[in-house]
Design a protein around this motif. Structure first.
Motif, short mmCIF file in Angstrom:
data_model
loop_
_atom_site.label_atom_id
_atom_site.label_comp_id
_atom_site.label_asym_id
_atom_site.label_seq_id
_atom_site.Cartn_x
_atom_site.Cartn_y
_atom_site.Cartn_z
N SER A 179 -35.02 22.97 -1.90
CA SER A 179 -34.94 24.23 -2.63
C SER A 179 -33.85 24.18 -3.70
CB SER A 179 -34.65 25.35 -1.64
OG SER A 179 -34.53 26.56 -2.31
N SER A 180 -32.78 23.51 -3.35
CA SER A 180 -31.63 23.41 -4.24
C SER A 180 -31.96 22.74 -5.57
CB SER A 180 -30.56 22.62 -3.48
OG SER A 180 -29.52 22.22 -4.28
N VAL A 181 -32.86 21.77 -5.53
CA VAL A 181 -33.09 20.91 -6.70
C VAL A 181 -34.35 21.32 -7.49
CG1 VAL A 181 -34.49 19.08 -5.61
CG2 VAL A 181 -32.78 18.46 -7.36
N ALA A 182 -34.96 22.45 -7.12
CA ALA A 182 -36.28 22.82 -7.68
C ALA A 182 -36.26 22.94 -9.21
CB ALA A 182 -36.75 24.13 -7.05
N GLU A 183 -35.31 23.68 -9.75
CA GLU A 183 -35.32 23.89 -11.21
C GLU A 183 -34.93 22.62 -11.97
OE1 GLU A 183 -34.09 26.19 -9.10
OE2 GLU A 183 -35.37 27.93 -9.51
N THR A 202 -25.41 24.75 -7.75
CA THR A 202 -26.66 25.14 -7.11
C THR A 202 -26.36 25.75 -5.75
OG1 THR A 202 -26.90 22.91 -6.24
CG2 THR A 202 -28.10 23.40 -8.27
N THR A 203 -27.42 26.24 -5.12
CA THR A 203 -27.29 26.84 -3.79
C THR A 203 -28.26 26.14 -2.85
OG1 THR A 203 -26.74 28.97 -4.79
CG2 THR A 203 -27.47 28.99 -2.48
N LYS A 204 -27.72 25.64 -1.77
CA LYS A 204 -28.59 25.02 -0.78
C LYS A 204 -29.46 26.11 -0.13
CE LYS A 204 -28.41 21.32 2.54
NZ LYS A 204 -27.78 19.99 2.58
N GLY A 205 -30.74 25.81 0.06
CA GLY A 205 -31.64 26.81 0.64
C GLY A 205 -31.92 27.98 -0.28
N ASP A 224 -26.80 28.66 1.35
CA ASP A 224 -25.39 28.27 1.54
C ASP A 224 -25.02 28.02 3.00
OD1 ASP A 224 -22.88 27.69 0.42
OD2 ASP A 224 -22.12 29.66 0.98
N THR A 225 -25.95 27.45 3.73
CA THR A 225 -25.62 27.10 5.12
C THR A 225 -26.18 25.73 5.47
OG1 THR A 225 -25.98 27.63 7.45
CG2 THR A 225 -27.61 28.49 5.90
N HIS A 226 -25.38 24.97 6.22
CA HIS A 226 -25.81 23.61 6.58
C HIS A 226 -26.92 23.61 7.63
CE1 HIS A 226 -23.69 23.28 10.56
NE2 HIS A 226 -23.10 24.34 10.06
N ILE A 227 -27.07 24.76 8.30
CA ILE A 227 -28.10 24.84 9.35
C ILE A 227 -29.47 24.49 8.77
CG2 ILE A 227 -29.25 26.41 10.99
CD1 ILE A 227 -26.25 25.90 11.57
#
Lengths: 311, 283
Positions: B36-40, B241-244, B252-255
């Motif tokens: 999700s983070s790398v989509a754009e 970017t934002t993870k997830g 913004d969570t490693h889960i």
């Protein structure tokens, strides 16, 4: 006896091949004066890349070059290629079956005075375990040239293992990928060897002959692919097999031959090599002798094997 | 190449997010957070920036992209499918036995994948090798390498950064998907990378004094305008970017680095993702 350095042959062969092969790229990790790849660097500076002390990075840079149709040769000490760049060789070069030649210098105990940190006694175990990898162990300097020429003409990665010190020039055929060379014929014991142990084995075979033991001597310098037919034919003839290598007895030539024989024709075997220990500093010949890689040890183990078989 | 407006690209990237999360849900495996983070970033590269010929994947002058953070493979696969490298529907075989779509990208199994990745830290070294050979060609190509924090934790990445500073290939571009979360937690706790701009400057890379919003296509375009002003390489672009990204409970969570997407998760996620998609489609 005439002697010649494998590394000198390596440097000269690179320069010669570089004349006609403009896809040849050479990379080294700050040991190019030792490995002699620096000769290529002097001749073709635009095709030579000294990456500094960074073997892992070097192997992956070479992999990237290979994807663009170039033929990179990475050169460094065998132990650092096999151990510091294991992940890169496995996950990038071998997984993708890329045309990268990995030239490991100062192999076995040949970096003798530098001690265990620089002595490469597990590289063959590591390299031959990777799918797609061809593993070549030249017996003398002239084999290096033929190994390099063939490696540049096949698809896939090749590991070439080279000794630091000059070694005897042998009267033999050039090393061929996938083929063993029968260096002596005998019916009592097979001695399969690779690398710098070949002259020792030939001397041992002479001493054994004086004792009435005729040895079949195989040069198994193409460790992978291994010449299975030659191994089975000889083992059927002699009924026992001794392997000789400048490597740990775990995972190298002895293991490779065992894997072949145990499936088709189990025969009594023994192994000359380093017996699961770390080695030390010292003069090369004395070191080899201390760790059981010597004419005396080969004769003793061959005799014992023949005795066991004839009981 | 069909030209897209930036808003259309925003919508495309969001649609890819939806397709990826649905795929991960149906397969019960795969990495949502990094995809999700790398989509754009990936969407912009493939639809507006890279010189490629999907119908001729081995074209020698093509730009190369190495997804060094290979766990984001579902997003790459979805885009390769959209570009025509893969048949429509291939993504549904992700991680299946005998599928061409391995858990992590494999160059010998998937058309359009330039380098097999997954073990972190390899991508930049490989990209450096490619770009050095590009410099020898009459028609040089660009090599883009995408890394995340995990890649930059690996010592090999810094060997490559150092070596690229020495050899200075002008068409090597490193893109940092800087979401600041890795598998075990926030990067500031696991292995802090800041000050990242200063680190690249110290290694003689071209680096802007700012990071760019990696979820805003206009900002990504701005970063490429900056890139085009660099006359010799190598260059790095750092994207915030934002993870997830796009789902409140995964951001913004490693889960959510690699957790499976369950039925309840999907049920909550889809409306959020689709609302944003509608916004982009309406504009």
């Amino acid at each position: 006896m005439e002697t010649k350095g494998m590394r000198d042959a390596f440097g000269a062969a690179l320069v010669e091949i570089g004349k006609s092969n403009d896809k040849l790229m050479v990379l080294d990790a700050d040991v190019s004066s030792s490995t002699r790849s620096g000769l290529f660097g002097k001749a073709y500076p635009d095709r030579f890349f000294n990456v500094g002390v960074a073997e892992a990075n070097m192997v992956d840079i070479a992999a990237g070059m290979a994807t663009c149709g170039y033929r990179p040769v990475v050169s460094a000490f065998a132990i650092f290629l096999a151990l510091k760049a294991t992940d890169q060789i496995r996950n990038v070069v071998c997984y993708n079956n890329l045309n990268v030649i990995i030239a490991g210098g100062y192999s076995g105990l040949s970096d003798s005075f530098d001690g265990a940190s620089h002595q490469s006694i597990t590289d063959l175990a590591i390299m031959r375990a990777f799918p797609n990898m061809t593993v070549l162990v030249p017996a003398h300097a002239d084999d290096v040239t033929s190994a390099l020429e063939q490696a540049l003409n096949i698809n896939g990665p090749v590991y070439i293992r080279m000794c630091r010190n000059p070694s005897p020039v042998l009267n033999k055929k050039p090393l061929m990928i996938g083929k063993a060379e029968i260096l002596a014929e005998g019916k009592n014991v097979t001695i399969g060897a690779c690398g710098i142990t070949i002259p020792m084995v030939l001397e041992a075979a002479g001493l054994l002959a004086e004792k009435g033991i005729a040895a079949d001597v195989l040069d198994l310098g193409s460790l992978k692919p291994l010449d299975i037919d030659a191994i089975l034919t000889s083992a059927k003839k002699t009924g026992c097999f001794l392997t000789v290598e400048e490597h740990s007895i775990h995972g190298g030539l002895g293991s490779a031959v065992s894997e072949v024989l145990v499936k088709s024709n189990p025969v009594p075997m023994d192994f000359v090599g380093i017996d699961d220990c770390f080695t030390e500093s010292g003069p090369y010949v004395d070191l080899l002798d201390k760790y059981g890689i010597s004419v005396t040890a080969i004769v003793a183990k061959a005799e014992a094997l023949v005795g066991k078989t004839s009981q | 190449m069909k030209t897209h407006t930036n808003k259309q690209l925003q919508a495309l990237a969001q649609q890819f997010r939806i397709d990826v999360i649905e795929t991960l849900h149906s397969k019960g495996t795969g990495h949502w957070g990094g995809s999700s983070s790398v989509a754009e970033i990936l969407t912009y590269l493939y639809f507006k920036q890279m010189n490629i010929r999907p119908e001729q994947p081995d074209w020698s002058d093509r730009d190369r992209l190495i997804l060094s953070k290979g766990h984001a493979s579902p997003m790459l696969y979805r885009i390769l499918e959209e570009k025509g490298y893969l048949k429509k529907g291939t993504l549904s075989s992700f991680r299946d036995l005998n599928s061409s779509l391995q858990g992590h990208p494999c160059m010998n199994k998937t058309s359009g994948v330039e380098m097999s990745t997954g073990a972190l830290g390899h991508g930049l070294s490989v990209g450096l090798g490619m770009s050095l050979m590009a410099a020898r060609n009459e028609h040089p190509f660009k090599t883009f390498v995408i890394v995340g924090e995990g890649c930059l934790n690996e010592g090999q990445s810094w060997e490559a950064i150092m070596a690229a500073g020495k050899f200075a290939p002008k068409d090597l571009v490193l893109l940092v998907d800087y979401n600041k979360v890795q598998l075990d937690g926030h990067s500031k706790d696991i292995m802090p990378l800041d000050p990242l701009v200063d680190k690249f400057k110290a290694f003689n890379w071209n680096v802007a004094n700012q990071s760019f919003n990696g979820h805003d296509i206009d900002e990504i375009e701005k970063s490429f305008k900056w890139l085009n002003t660099q006359i010799s390489g190598p260059s790095v672009i750092i994207y915030d970017t934002t993870k997830g990204k796009g789902v409140d409970f995964t951001e913004d969570t490693h889960i959510w680095h690699g957790s499976p997407v369950g039925d309840e998760h999907l049920k909550k996620a889809l409306p959020q993702l689709k609302t944003v998609l509608s916004k982009w489609e309406d504009e």
